[in-house]
Design a protein around this motif. Structure first.
Motif, short mmCIF file in Angstrom:
data_model
loop_
_atom_site.label_atom_id
_atom_site.label_comp_id
_atom_site.label_asym_id
_atom_site.label_seq_id
_atom_site.Cartn_x
_atom_site.Cartn_y
_atom_site.Cartn_z
N ARG A 22 -14.25 -8.56 -17.16
CA ARG A 22 -13.88 -9.07 -15.83
C ARG A 22 -12.45 -9.59 -15.77
NH1 ARG A 22 -17.82 -10.16 -12.05
NH2 ARG A 22 -19.90 -9.50 -12.68
N LEU A 23 -11.73 -9.47 -16.86
CA LEU A 23 -10.34 -9.91 -16.92
C LEU A 23 -9.45 -8.82 -16.33
CD1 LEU A 23 -8.96 -12.43 -18.10
CD2 LEU A 23 -8.55 -11.11 -20.17
N HIS A 24 -8.66 -9.18 -15.33
CA HIS A 24 -7.81 -8.20 -14.64
C HIS A 24 -6.39 -8.72 -14.48
CE1 HIS A 24 -11.22 -5.70 -13.54
NE2 HIS A 24 -11.85 -6.80 -13.18
N ARG A 25 -5.46 -7.79 -14.43
CA ARG A 25 -4.06 -8.13 -14.15
C ARG A 25 -3.83 -7.94 -12.66
NH1 ARG A 25 0.95 -5.39 -13.92
NH2 ARG A 25 2.65 -6.77 -14.51
N CYS A 26 -3.18 -8.90 -12.04
CA CYS A 26 -2.91 -8.84 -10.61
C CYS A 26 -1.97 -7.68 -10.30
CB CYS A 26 -2.30 -10.15 -10.15
SG CYS A 26 -1.93 -10.18 -8.38
N PRO A 27 -2.32 -6.84 -9.31
CA PRO A 27 -1.45 -5.71 -8.96
C PRO A 27 -0.32 -6.12 -8.02
CG PRO A 27 -3.42 -5.63 -7.63
CD PRO A 27 -3.59 -6.78 -8.59
N GLY A 28 -0.19 -7.41 -7.73
CA GLY A 28 0.86 -7.88 -6.83
C GLY A 28 2.25 -7.54 -7.33
N ARG A 29 3.13 -7.30 -6.39
CA ARG A 29 4.51 -6.94 -6.71
C ARG A 29 5.18 -8.10 -7.45
NH1 ARG A 29 8.11 -4.76 -1.86
NH2 ARG A 29 6.55 -3.13 -1.98
N ASP A 30 5.69 -7.84 -8.64
CA ASP A 30 6.38 -8.83 -9.48
C ASP A 30 5.50 -10.03 -9.82
OD1 ASP A 30 8.73 -7.31 -9.47
OD2 ASP A 30 9.39 -8.23 -7.60
N CYS A 31 4.20 -9.85 -9.96
CA CYS A 31 3.30 -10.97 -10.26
C CYS A 31 3.01 -11.05 -11.75
CB CYS A 31 2.00 -10.86 -9.47
SG CYS A 31 0.86 -12.22 -9.83
N GLY A 32 2.15 -10.21 -12.25
CA GLY A 32 1.83 -10.21 -13.67
C GLY A 32 0.79 -11.21 -14.13
N TRP A 33 0.25 -12.03 -13.24
CA TRP A 33 -0.78 -12.99 -13.63
C TRP A 33 -2.06 -12.25 -14.04
CZ3 TRP A 33 -0.83 -18.21 -14.25
CH2 TRP A 33 0.27 -18.90 -13.79
N VAL A 34 -2.83 -12.86 -14.90
CA VAL A 34 -4.12 -12.34 -15.31
C VAL A 34 -5.17 -13.30 -14.75
CG1 VAL A 34 -5.59 -11.82 -17.28
CG2 VAL A 34 -3.17 -11.32 -17.39
N PHE A 35 -6.26 -12.76 -14.23
CA PHE A 35 -7.31 -13.62 -13.67
C PHE A 35 -8.68 -13.10 -14.06
CE2 PHE A 35 -6.50 -10.36 -10.56
CZ PHE A 35 -7.75 -10.01 -10.08
N LEU A 36 -9.66 -13.98 -13.99
CA LEU A 36 -11.04 -13.65 -14.30
C LEU A 36 -11.77 -13.38 -13.00
CD1 LEU A 36 -12.94 -13.45 -16.75
CD2 LEU A 36 -13.59 -15.81 -16.31
N ASN A 37 -12.18 -12.13 -12.80
CA ASN A 37 -12.83 -11.72 -11.57
C ASN A 37 -14.33 -11.98 -11.69
OD1 ASN A 37 -13.82 -10.50 -9.30
ND2 ASN A 37 -12.87 -8.52 -9.67
N THR A 38 -14.76 -13.14 -11.22
CA THR A 38 -16.17 -13.51 -11.34
C THR A 38 -17.01 -12.99 -10.18
OG1 THR A 38 -15.71 -15.62 -10.28
CG2 THR A 38 -15.69 -15.58 -12.69
N SER A 39 -16.38 -12.63 -9.07
CA SER A 39 -17.12 -12.17 -7.90
C SER A 39 -17.37 -10.66 -7.92
CB SER A 39 -16.39 -12.54 -6.62
OG SER A 39 -15.21 -11.75 -6.49
N GLY A 40 -16.53 -9.92 -8.62
CA GLY A 40 -16.65 -8.48 -8.63
C GLY A 40 -15.91 -7.81 -7.48
N ARG A 41 -15.42 -8.60 -6.53
CA ARG A 41 -14.73 -8.05 -5.36
C ARG A 41 -13.26 -8.46 -5.32
NH1 ARG A 41 -17.90 -9.38 -0.09
NH2 ARG A 41 -16.22 -8.08 0.65
N ARG A 42 -12.88 -9.39 -6.14
CA ARG A 42 -11.53 -9.94 -6.11
C ARG A 42 -10.52 -8.91 -6.57
NH1 ARG A 42 -10.02 -15.54 -9.14
NH2 ARG A 42 -7.79 -15.45 -8.75
N ARG A 43 -9.36 -8.89 -5.91
CA ARG A 43 -8.34 -7.92 -6.25
C ARG A 43 -7.05 -8.57 -6.73
NH1 ARG A 43 -6.05 -3.06 -2.45
NH2 ARG A 43 -4.51 -2.35 -3.94
N TRP A 44 -6.69 -9.70 -6.15
CA TRP A 44 -5.43 -10.36 -6.47
C TRP A 44 -5.66 -11.69 -7.16
CZ3 TRP A 44 -6.24 -8.55 -1.37
CH2 TRP A 44 -5.59 -7.36 -1.09
N CYS A 45 -4.62 -12.20 -7.82
CA CYS A 45 -4.73 -13.50 -8.48
C CYS A 45 -4.96 -14.60 -7.45
CB CYS A 45 -3.48 -13.80 -9.30
SG CYS A 45 -1.96 -13.93 -8.32
N SER A 46 -4.33 -14.47 -6.29
CA SER A 46 -4.48 -15.46 -5.23
C SER A 46 -4.33 -14.76 -3.88
CB SER A 46 -3.42 -16.54 -5.36
OG SER A 46 -3.38 -17.34 -4.21
#
Length: 77
Positions: A22-46
């Motif tokens: 469930r660990l994903h890298r944010c696809p946001g432009r110039d972001c690079g944050w990694v987040f834990l997608n616990t919902s299964g629907r989340r796409r961005w870090c924020s």
């Protein structure tokens, strides 16, 4: 202390294959944050930053494609 706590949490996270999946890298432009997608629907870090910016870029691109600058969708000019 803080570095130890972060390191211990990282080791615990990486030791659990279900959580690593469930660990994903944010696809946001110039972001690079990694987040834990616990919902299964989340796409961005924020949604407040990366998600909102991506949605605004798509909306402006749709408006340019249709030739409309008016938020109501009516052609201007």
């Amino acid at each position: 202390r803080v570095r130890f706590a972060v390191s211990a949490d990282a080791v615990a996270l990486l030791a659990d294959p279900a959580r690593v999946a469930r660990l994903h890298r944010c696809p946001g432009r110039d972001c690079g944050w990694v987040f834990l997608n616990t919902s299964g629907r989340r796409r961005w870090c924020s949604m407040d930053t990366c998600g909102a910016r991506a949605k605004m870029r798509r909306m402006y691109a749709r408006r340019r494609a249709t030739g409309s600058a008016d938020p109501t969708g009516e052609a201007t000019g």
